[in-house]
Design an enzyme around this catalytic site. Structure first.
Site, short mmCIF file in Angstrom:
data_model
loop_
_atom_site.label_atom_id
_atom_site.label_comp_id
_atom_site.label_asym_id
_atom_site.label_seq_id
_atom_site.Cartn_x
_atom_site.Cartn_y
_atom_site.Cartn_z
N LYS A 17 4.96 -40.60 -21.10
CA LYS A 17 5.47 -41.85 -21.69
C LYS A 17 4.33 -42.84 -21.85
O LYS A 17 3.27 -42.71 -21.18
CB LYS A 17 6.57 -42.48 -20.82
N ASP A 142 9.74 -44.50 -12.06
CA ASP A 142 9.78 -44.07 -13.47
C ASP A 142 10.62 -42.82 -13.71
O ASP A 142 10.80 -42.42 -14.86
CB ASP A 142 8.36 -43.71 -13.96
O1 C5P Z 1 7.93 -46.03 -7.41
P1 C5P Z 1 6.55 -45.49 -7.43
O2 C5P Z 1 6.30 -44.52 -6.33
O3 C5P Z 1 6.16 -44.95 -8.76
O4 C5P Z 1 5.61 -46.74 -7.18
C1 C5P Z 1 4.29 -46.63 -6.73
C2 C5P Z 1 3.85 -47.96 -6.16
O5 C5P Z 1 3.75 -48.92 -7.22
C3 C5P Z 1 4.82 -48.58 -5.18
O6 C5P Z 1 4.55 -48.12 -3.88
C4 C5P Z 1 4.57 -50.06 -5.33
O7 C5P Z 1 3.43 -50.42 -4.58
C5 C5P Z 1 4.20 -50.20 -6.80
N1 C5P Z 1 5.33 -50.63 -7.64
C6 C5P Z 1 5.77 -51.94 -7.58
N2 C5P Z 1 6.81 -52.34 -8.38
C7 C5P Z 1 7.40 -51.48 -9.25
C8 C5P Z 1 6.95 -50.14 -9.33
C9 C5P Z 1 5.91 -49.75 -8.50
O8 C5P Z 1 5.24 -52.76 -6.81
N3 C5P Z 1 8.39 -51.89 -10.01
#
Ligand code: C5P
Length: 296
Positions: A17, A142
């Site tokens: 994406k 995501d």
């Molecule tokens: O959800 P995911 O594991 O992809 O997110 C990785 C990191 O990115 C999270 O641990 C967080 O620190 C940050 N993040 C965030 N806000 C979001 C998505 C991700 O702070 N909406």
């Protein structure tokens, strides 16, 4: 994603994406950031080959640098699906990794969503999209987007997905600078108090509906771009290189490191591709938002 059979094994194409728009509305009590982002599936794909196995979860990957243990999102997706469905059967998965890692292109998330969709078929659990998306949300911000894919407005952490029909075909040139960026590190460096003049996603979506790359290009936006350009001069250099070409717009995808240029309607895409390859700015990919252009 697309699932079909090849030499007795199921093959799944799991697309990458890009973020066409990303605004940060605030920081949440759980530490995540509240987002408004428009994500679009593109024709660059990973390929997963899956079959049943009586032995637990067997995972292997074409990229030896990728974690193949319990930390891998595909393995996590199998484990979570087993827990949710109460199934204890095993699976064997080979991942042909084509989407650059740590690039803001959602490759790992897409692989995880593809795994959930495939297990739902294989084990005949009959979960609908809403249930699959709720499982997906537990794996990463995501992952839910990739359950339905195409173009969508994503809110919350990114996991609250509203499909946004986009009939127009857009062409992009993607550049991967050949290094990874950690999403958590980028968010940690983002100062929420600096967020002023929030960008409005509704006006972006209106432009997207026109199908005119110049109109869309003029309002591409990513709140994280400034932080990433400051932290990674190498990304800024590539952004400056791309800005010199006749794109409708140039933007960082997600938290980087990949950047893309949105091509003009009459633009000479192949010529720009050749020039960028000669300048050695990174890995260059020509993609569209039409899944069937993935060449598989
Ligand atoms: O959800 P995911 O594991 O992809 O997110 C990785 C990191 O990115 C999270 O641990 C967080 O620190 C940050 N993040 C965030 N806000 C979001 C998505 C991700 O702070 N909406």
């Amino acid at each position: 994603m697309k699932i079909w059979e090849e030499r007795g094994k199921l093959k799944i194409a799991a697309p990458a994406k890009i973020n066409l728009f990303l605004e940060i509305l605030g920081k949440r009590p759980d530490g995540y950031h509240e987002l408004e982002t428009v994500m679009q599936e593109i024709s660059l794909c990973d390929y997963l080959y899956m079959e049943e196995s009586d032995k637990d979860v067997l995972f292997s990957c074409s990229n030896p640098g990728l974690a193949a243990g319990e930390d891998n999102l595909v393995v996590k997706a199998v484990r979570l699906f087993q827990k949710e469905s109460g199934m204890s059967k095993g699976v064997k998965v080979f991942l042909d990794k084509r989407i650059p890692v740590g690039a803001g292109l959602g490759g790992g998330s897409s692989d995880a969503a593809a795994t959930l969709a495939w297990l739902n078929k294989l084990w005949k659990t009959g979960y609908d999209e809403t249930k699959l998306m709720s499982i997906a949300g537990k794996l990463g911000s995501d992952v839910a987007f990739f359950v339905i894919g195409k173009t969508a407005l994503c809110r919350g952490r990114g996991e609250v997905v509203t499909p946004y029909p986009c009939e127009a075909k857009y062409h992009y040139i993607l550049i991967y600078p050949k290094f990874e960026i950690s999403t958590a590190m980028v968010y940690n460096n983002f100062k929420i108090s600096l967020t002023k003049n929030l960008k409005n996603v509704s006006s972006f979506l209106q432009q997207l509906a026109t199908g005119d790359p110049d109109k869309v290009g003029a309002c591409l936006y990513n709140r994280l771009e400034e932080v990433v350009l400051r932290l990674y001069p190498g990304v800024e250099t590539i952004k400056n290189v791309l800005a010199a070409y006749a794109f409708s717009g140039v933007l960082l995808s997600g938290s980087g490191s990949a950047l893309y240029g949105l091509c003009k309607k009459e633009g000479n895409i192949r010529e720009i591709e050749q020039q960028l390859k000669m300048r050695n700015v990174g890995d260059v990919f020509v993609v569209t938002n039409d899944f069937d252009d993935n060449g598989s």
